[in-house]
Design a protein around this motif. Structure first.
Motif, PDB file in Angstrom:
ATOM      1  N   ILE A 104      66.811  69.367  90.435  1.00 38.33           N
ATOM      2  CA  ILE A 104      66.396  68.026  90.002  1.00 38.33           C
ATOM      3  C   ILE A 104      65.906  67.205  91.187  1.00 38.33           C
ATOM      4  O   ILE A 104      64.881  66.510  91.104  1.00 38.33           O
ATOM      5  CB  ILE A 104      67.564  67.316  89.297  1.00 38.33           C
ATOM      6  N   ILE A 105      66.610  67.296  92.313  1.00 28.70           N
ATOM      7  CA  ILE A 105      66.195  66.560  93.519  1.00 28.70           C
ATOM      8  C   ILE A 105      64.843  67.063  94.011  1.00 28.70           C
ATOM      9  O   ILE A 105      63.967  66.275  94.399  1.00 28.70           O
ATOM     10  CB  ILE A 105      67.254  66.690  94.625  1.00 28.70           C
ATOM     11  N   PHE A 106      64.656  68.384  93.990  1.00 26.68           N
ATOM     12  CA  PHE A 106      63.370  68.963  94.410  1.00 26.68           C
ATOM     13  C   PHE A 106      62.233  68.433  93.545  1.00 26.68           C
ATOM     14  O   PHE A 106      61.171  68.062  94.052  1.00 26.68           O
ATOM     15  CB  PHE A 106      63.424  70.495  94.317  1.00 26.68           C
ATOM     16  N   ILE A 112      58.386  75.374  84.824  1.00 32.02           N
ATOM     17  CA  ILE A 112      58.983  76.340  85.751  1.00 32.02           C
ATOM     18  C   ILE A 112      60.508  76.339  85.647  1.00 32.02           C
ATOM     19  O   ILE A 112      61.144  77.397  85.618  1.00 32.02           O
ATOM     20  CB  ILE A 112      58.556  76.052  87.201  1.00 32.02           C
ATOM     21  N   VAL A 113      61.098  75.154  85.567  1.00 33.85           N
ATOM     22  CA  VAL A 113      62.561  75.068  85.472  1.00 33.85           C
ATOM     23  C   VAL A 113      63.046  75.702  84.176  1.00 33.85           C
ATOM     24  O   VAL A 113      64.071  76.408  84.162  1.00 33.85           O
ATOM     25  CB  VAL A 113      63.031  73.599  85.582  1.00 33.85           C
ATOM     26  N   TYR A 139      62.165  65.674  91.900  1.00 39.55           N
ATOM     27  CA  TYR A 139      61.956  64.251  92.215  1.00 39.55           C
ATOM     28  C   TYR A 139      61.003  64.105  93.396  1.00 39.55           C
ATOM     29  O   TYR A 139      60.039  63.320  93.349  1.00 39.55           O
ATOM     30  CB  TYR A 139      63.294  63.577  92.525  1.00 39.55           C
ATOM     31  N   PHE A 140      61.241  64.861  94.452  1.00 40.29           N
ATOM     32  CA  PHE A 140      60.393  64.760  95.638  1.00 40.29           C
ATOM     33  C   PHE A 140      59.005  65.360  95.408  1.00 40.29           C
ATOM     34  O   PHE A 140      58.026  64.917  96.017  1.00 40.29           O
ATOM     35  CB  PHE A 140      61.072  65.406  96.843  1.00 40.29           C
ATOM     36  N   LEU A 141      58.917  66.342  94.519  1.00 38.94           N
ATOM     37  CA  LEU A 141      57.605  66.862  94.132  1.00 38.94           C
ATOM     38  C   LEU A 141      56.821  65.787  93.402  1.00 38.94           C
ATOM     39  O   LEU A 141      55.650  65.534  93.699  1.00 38.94           O
ATOM     40  CB  LEU A 141      57.771  68.094  93.232  1.00 38.94           C
ATOM     41  N   GLY A 142      57.476  65.142  92.448  1.00 34.87           N
ATOM     42  CA  GLY A 142      56.826  64.078  91.694  1.00 34.87           C
ATOM     43  C   GLY A 142      56.467  62.880  92.559  1.00 34.87           C
ATOM     44  O   GLY A 142      55.534  62.135  92.248  1.00 34.87           O
ATOM     45  N   ALA A 143      57.195  62.711  93.651  1.00 38.64           N
ATOM     46  CA  ALA A 143      56.989  61.550  94.515  1.00 38.64           C
ATOM     47  C   ALA A 143      55.742  61.662  95.393  1.00 38.64           C
ATOM     48  O   ALA A 143      55.303  60.664  95.974  1.00 38.64           O
ATOM     49  CB  ALA A 143      58.220  61.349  95.405  1.00 38.64           C
ATOM     50  N   ILE A 144      55.159  62.863  95.498  1.00 37.12           N
ATOM     51  CA  ILE A 144      53.954  63.027  96.325  1.00 37.12           C
ATOM     52  C   ILE A 144      52.839  62.161  95.744  1.00 37.12           C
ATOM     53  O   ILE A 144      52.394  62.387  94.616  1.00 37.12           O
ATOM     54  CB  ILE A 144      53.506  64.499  96.371  1.00 37.12           C
ATOM     55  N   PRO A 145      52.359  61.167  96.489  1.00 35.68           N
ATOM     56  CA  PRO A 145      51.367  60.218  95.943  1.00 35.68           C
ATOM     57  C   PRO A 145      49.946  60.751  96.069  1.00 35.68           C
ATOM     58  O   PRO A 145      49.160  60.309  96.906  1.00 35.68           O
ATOM     59  CB  PRO A 145      51.582  58.969  96.804  1.00 35.68           C
ATOM     60  N   PHE A 146      49.597  61.705  95.221  1.00 39.54           N
ATOM     61  CA  PHE A 146      48.297  62.371  95.321  1.00 39.54           C
ATOM     62  C   PHE A 146      47.132  61.392  95.274  1.00 39.54           C
ATOM     63  O   PHE A 146      46.190  61.489  96.067  1.00 39.54           O
ATOM     64  CB  PHE A 146      48.148  63.405  94.203  1.00 39.54           C
ATOM     65  N   CYS A 147      47.155  60.458  94.330  1.00 35.56           N
ATOM     66  CA  CYS A 147      46.043  59.512  94.187  1.00 35.56           C
ATOM     67  C   CYS A 147      45.915  58.628  95.425  1.00 35.56           C
ATOM     68  O   CYS A 147      44.799  58.341  95.899  1.00 35.56           O
ATOM     69  CB  CYS A 147      46.232  58.664  92.937  1.00 35.56           C
ATOM     70  N   GLY A 173      61.821  67.346  84.555  1.00 31.14           N
ATOM     71  CA  GLY A 173      60.575  66.657  84.246  1.00 31.14           C
ATOM     72  C   GLY A 173      60.695  65.159  84.434  1.00 31.14           C
ATOM     73  O   GLY A 173      59.813  64.509  85.011  1.00 31.14           O
ATOM     74  N   CYS A 174      61.810  64.595  83.962  1.00 33.26           N
ATOM     75  CA  CYS A 174      62.043  63.155  84.122  1.00 33.26           C
ATOM     76  C   CYS A 174      62.198  62.787  85.596  1.00 33.26           C
ATOM     77  O   CYS A 174      61.773  61.706  86.021  1.00 33.26           O
ATOM     78  CB  CYS A 174      63.276  62.732  83.337  1.00 33.26           C
ATOM     79  N   ALA A 175      62.807  63.679  86.373  1.00 32.35           N
ATOM     80  CA  ALA A 175      62.952  63.443  87.816  1.00 32.35           C
ATOM     81  C   ALA A 175      61.573  63.366  88.477  1.00 32.35           C
ATOM     82  O   ALA A 175      61.347  62.539  89.366  1.00 32.35           O
ATOM     83  CB  ALA A 175      63.786  64.549  88.453  1.00 32.35           C
TER      84      ALA A 175
END
Length: 211
Positions: free
Chosen positions: A13-15, A76-77, A17-25, A91-93
Protein backbone atom coordinates in the motif's frame (compact mmCIF):
# COMPACT_ATOMS: atom_id res chain seq x y z
CA UNK A 1 4.82 -15.44 9.74
CA UNK A 2 1.37 -13.86 10.01
CA UNK A 3 2.95 -10.55 11.04
CA UNK A 4 5.28 -10.78 8.04
CA UNK A 5 2.26 -11.01 5.74
CA UNK A 6 0.70 -7.95 7.35
CA UNK A 7 3.95 -5.98 6.91
CA UNK A 8 4.11 -7.00 3.25
CA UNK A 9 0.57 -5.79 2.69
CA UNK A 10 1.32 -2.47 4.36
CA UNK A 11 4.46 -2.21 2.24
CA UNK A 12 2.45 -2.77 -0.93
CA UNK A 13 0.00 0.00 0.00
CA UNK A 14 2.84 2.40 0.84
CA UNK A 15 4.57 1.58 -2.46
CA UNK A 16 1.37 2.33 -4.40
CA UNK A 17 1.00 5.61 -2.52
CA UNK A 18 4.46 6.74 -3.63
CA UNK A 19 3.82 5.47 -7.15
CA UNK A 20 0.63 7.50 -7.31
CA UNK A 21 2.46 10.50 -5.88
CA UNK A 22 4.76 10.84 -8.92
CA UNK A 23 3.57 14.16 -10.44
CA UNK A 24 3.79 13.20 -14.11
CA UNK A 25 1.86 16.22 -15.42
CA UNK A 26 3.95 18.61 -13.32
CA UNK A 27 7.18 16.99 -14.56
CA UNK A 28 6.03 17.07 -18.20
CA UNK A 29 5.10 20.76 -17.96
CA UNK A 30 8.45 21.63 -16.39
CA UNK A 31 10.40 19.57 -18.92
CA UNK A 32 8.56 20.56 -22.10
CA UNK A 33 7.63 24.17 -21.43
CA UNK A 34 9.41 25.18 -18.22
CA UNK A 35 5.98 26.08 -16.83
CA UNK A 36 4.99 25.40 -13.23
CA UNK A 37 1.45 24.01 -13.20
CA UNK A 38 1.04 25.07 -9.57
CA UNK A 39 1.40 28.71 -10.67
CA UNK A 40 -0.65 28.83 -13.88
CA UNK A 41 -4.25 28.15 -14.88
CA UNK A 42 -6.23 26.67 -12.02
CA UNK A 43 -2.92 25.90 -10.25
CA UNK A 44 -3.73 22.21 -10.27
CA UNK A 45 -0.81 19.94 -11.32
CA UNK A 46 -3.09 17.61 -13.25
CA UNK A 47 -4.05 16.65 -16.77
CA UNK A 48 -6.67 19.36 -17.38
CA UNK A 49 -4.31 22.21 -16.47
CA UNK A 50 -1.55 20.62 -18.57
CA UNK A 51 -3.92 20.28 -21.53
CA UNK A 52 -5.29 23.82 -21.51
CA UNK A 53 -2.16 25.73 -20.49
CA UNK A 54 0.74 23.75 -22.00
CA UNK A 55 -0.23 21.29 -24.74
CA UNK A 56 -3.16 19.10 -25.68
CA UNK A 57 -0.76 16.32 -26.74
CA UNK A 58 1.18 16.39 -23.48
CA UNK A 59 -2.07 16.74 -21.59
CA UNK A 60 -3.23 13.42 -23.05
CA UNK A 61 0.13 11.81 -22.26
CA UNK A 62 0.06 13.10 -18.68
CA UNK A 63 -3.54 11.99 -18.17
CA UNK A 64 -2.72 8.49 -19.45
CA UNK A 65 0.20 8.25 -17.04
CA UNK A 66 -2.05 9.33 -14.19
CA UNK A 67 -4.62 6.78 -15.37
CA UNK A 68 -1.92 4.11 -15.25
CA UNK A 69 -1.25 4.85 -11.56
CA UNK A 70 -4.67 3.61 -10.54
CA UNK A 71 -4.86 0.82 -13.11
CA UNK A 72 -1.46 -0.71 -12.31
CA UNK A 73 -1.86 -0.38 -8.55
CA UNK A 74 -5.19 -2.22 -8.53
CA UNK A 75 -4.53 -4.74 -11.31
CA UNK A 76 -1.02 -5.86 -10.33
CA UNK A 77 -1.82 -6.14 -6.62
CA UNK A 78 -4.95 -8.18 -7.39
CA UNK A 79 -2.98 -10.53 -9.64
CA UNK A 80 -0.16 -10.97 -7.12
CA UNK A 81 -2.20 -11.32 -3.93
CA UNK A 82 -5.63 -12.40 -5.22
CA UNK A 83 -7.08 -10.10 -2.54
CA UNK A 84 -9.81 -7.76 -3.74
CA UNK A 85 -9.64 -5.73 -0.54
CA UNK A 86 -5.89 -5.22 -0.77
CA UNK A 87 -6.19 -4.28 -4.45
CA UNK A 88 -8.86 -1.69 -3.58
CA UNK A 89 -6.68 -0.25 -0.80
CA UNK A 90 -3.67 -0.16 -3.15
CA UNK A 91 -5.68 1.66 -5.82
CA UNK A 92 -7.00 4.17 -3.30
CA UNK A 93 -3.45 4.67 -1.99
CA UNK A 94 -2.35 5.58 -5.53
CA UNK A 95 -5.17 8.13 -5.82
CA UNK A 96 -4.26 9.55 -2.39
CA UNK A 97 -0.63 9.82 -3.50
CA UNK A 98 -1.69 11.68 -6.63
CA UNK A 99 -3.90 14.10 -4.71
CA UNK A 100 -1.53 14.63 -1.78
CA UNK A 101 1.95 14.12 -3.19
CA UNK A 102 4.94 14.41 -0.83
CA UNK A 103 6.94 15.45 -3.91
CA UNK A 104 4.76 18.58 -4.17
CA UNK A 105 4.54 19.41 -0.46
CA UNK A 106 1.38 17.27 -0.20
CA UNK A 107 -0.52 19.16 -2.88
CA UNK A 108 -1.51 17.44 -6.11
CA UNK A 109 -4.17 16.78 -8.69
CA UNK A 110 -7.82 15.88 -8.26
CA UNK A 111 -7.49 12.15 -8.79
CA UNK A 112 -10.07 11.47 -11.49
CA UNK A 113 -7.66 9.96 -14.05
CA UNK A 114 -6.18 7.63 -11.43
CA UNK A 115 -9.69 6.75 -10.26
CA UNK A 116 -10.71 5.87 -13.81
CA UNK A 117 -7.66 3.60 -13.92
CA UNK A 118 -9.07 1.64 -10.97
CA UNK A 119 -12.55 1.56 -12.50
CA UNK A 120 -11.32 0.24 -15.86
CA UNK A 121 -9.18 -2.38 -14.12
CA UNK A 122 -12.27 -3.64 -12.25
CA UNK A 123 -14.69 -3.48 -15.18
CA UNK A 124 -14.58 -1.62 -18.53
CA UNK A 125 -18.25 -0.72 -18.00
CA UNK A 126 -17.70 1.21 -14.76
CA UNK A 127 -17.05 4.58 -16.47
CA UNK A 128 -20.55 4.36 -17.96
CA UNK A 129 -22.05 4.22 -14.46
CA UNK A 130 -19.77 7.09 -13.42
CA UNK A 131 -20.79 9.15 -16.45
CA UNK A 132 -24.50 8.59 -15.79
CA UNK A 133 -24.06 9.69 -12.17
CA UNK A 134 -21.99 12.79 -12.86
CA UNK A 135 -23.96 13.99 -15.90
CA UNK A 136 -27.27 13.55 -14.07
CA UNK A 137 -26.01 15.61 -11.14
CA UNK A 138 -24.46 18.30 -13.34
CA UNK A 139 -27.65 18.86 -15.28
CA UNK A 140 -30.07 18.55 -12.35
CA UNK A 141 -28.05 20.15 -9.55
CA UNK A 142 -25.50 22.25 -11.50
CA UNK A 143 -22.78 21.71 -8.96
CA UNK A 144 -19.48 19.99 -9.82
CA UNK A 145 -19.03 18.76 -6.26
CA UNK A 146 -22.35 16.90 -6.36
CA UNK A 147 -21.45 15.61 -9.80
CA UNK A 148 -18.33 13.95 -8.39
CA UNK A 149 -20.29 12.54 -5.45
CA UNK A 150 -23.00 11.08 -7.71
CA UNK A 151 -20.39 9.71 -10.12
CA UNK A 152 -18.43 7.89 -7.42
CA UNK A 153 -21.56 6.70 -5.59
CA UNK A 154 -23.12 5.47 -8.84
CA UNK A 155 -19.94 3.58 -9.72
CA UNK A 156 -19.82 1.98 -6.27
CA UNK A 157 -23.43 0.81 -6.48
CA UNK A 158 -22.91 -0.48 -10.02
CA UNK A 159 -19.85 -2.52 -9.01
CA UNK A 160 -21.59 -3.79 -5.88
CA UNK A 161 -24.40 -5.16 -8.05
CA UNK A 162 -22.09 -6.39 -10.83
CA UNK A 163 -19.59 -8.14 -8.55
CA UNK A 164 -22.05 -8.95 -5.76
CA UNK A 165 -19.64 -7.61 -3.15
CA UNK A 166 -20.02 -4.75 -0.64
CA UNK A 167 -16.26 -4.14 -0.90
CA UNK A 168 -16.99 -1.75 -3.76
CA UNK A 169 -19.04 0.42 -1.45
CA UNK A 170 -15.89 0.69 0.68
CA UNK A 171 -14.05 1.73 -2.49
CA UNK A 172 -16.64 4.45 -3.13
CA UNK A 173 -16.42 5.76 0.45
CA UNK A 174 -12.60 5.86 0.39
CA UNK A 175 -12.55 7.63 -2.98
CA UNK A 176 -15.00 10.26 -1.73
CA UNK A 177 -12.84 10.90 1.32
CA UNK A 178 -9.76 11.28 -0.90
CA UNK A 179 -11.26 13.24 -3.79
CA UNK A 180 -14.06 15.47 -2.48
CA UNK A 181 -11.75 17.81 -0.47
CA UNK A 182 -10.04 18.67 -3.77
CA UNK A 183 -13.30 20.08 -5.12
CA UNK A 184 -14.12 22.23 -2.12
CA UNK A 185 -13.54 25.94 -2.67
CA UNK A 186 -12.09 27.20 0.60
CA UNK A 187 -12.91 30.80 -0.28
CA UNK A 188 -16.58 29.85 0.16
CA UNK A 189 -18.52 28.36 3.04
CA UNK A 190 -19.30 24.63 3.15
CA UNK A 191 -22.99 25.38 2.60
CA UNK A 192 -22.22 27.32 -0.57
CA UNK A 193 -19.94 24.54 -1.83
CA UNK A 194 -22.78 22.03 -1.53
CA UNK A 195 -25.50 24.40 -2.73
CA UNK A 196 -27.97 23.02 -5.29
CA UNK A 197 -28.08 24.95 -8.59
CA UNK A 198 -24.85 26.68 -7.60
CA UNK A 199 -23.86 27.57 -11.16
CA UNK A 200 -26.20 29.68 -13.29
CA UNK A 201 -25.35 27.81 -16.50
CA UNK A 202 -23.64 24.61 -17.59
CA UNK A 203 -20.68 26.45 -19.14
CA UNK A 204 -19.43 27.51 -15.72
CA UNK A 205 -19.34 23.87 -14.59
CA UNK A 206 -16.62 23.15 -17.13
CA UNK A 207 -14.53 26.26 -16.53
CA UNK A 208 -11.24 25.68 -14.70
CA UNK A 209 -11.36 27.54 -11.41
CA UNK A 210 -8.50 28.77 -9.26
CA UNK A 211 -8.94 27.38 -5.75
Amino acid sequence: MENLGIYKNIGVIIFCYFLGAIPFCYIIAKTCSRKDLTKIGDKNPGGANLTFNVSKFWGIVGSLLDFAKGFISYFIVLKITNSELLAILAGCAAVAGHNYSPYLKFSGGKGLAATFGIYIAISPFTPIAYAVGIVSALFLIRNTLWGIIFGIAGSGIFLWILKDSPLYLILAILLMIIIIPKYIDRSESILVNFKFRKEKNLKKLFTLKVR
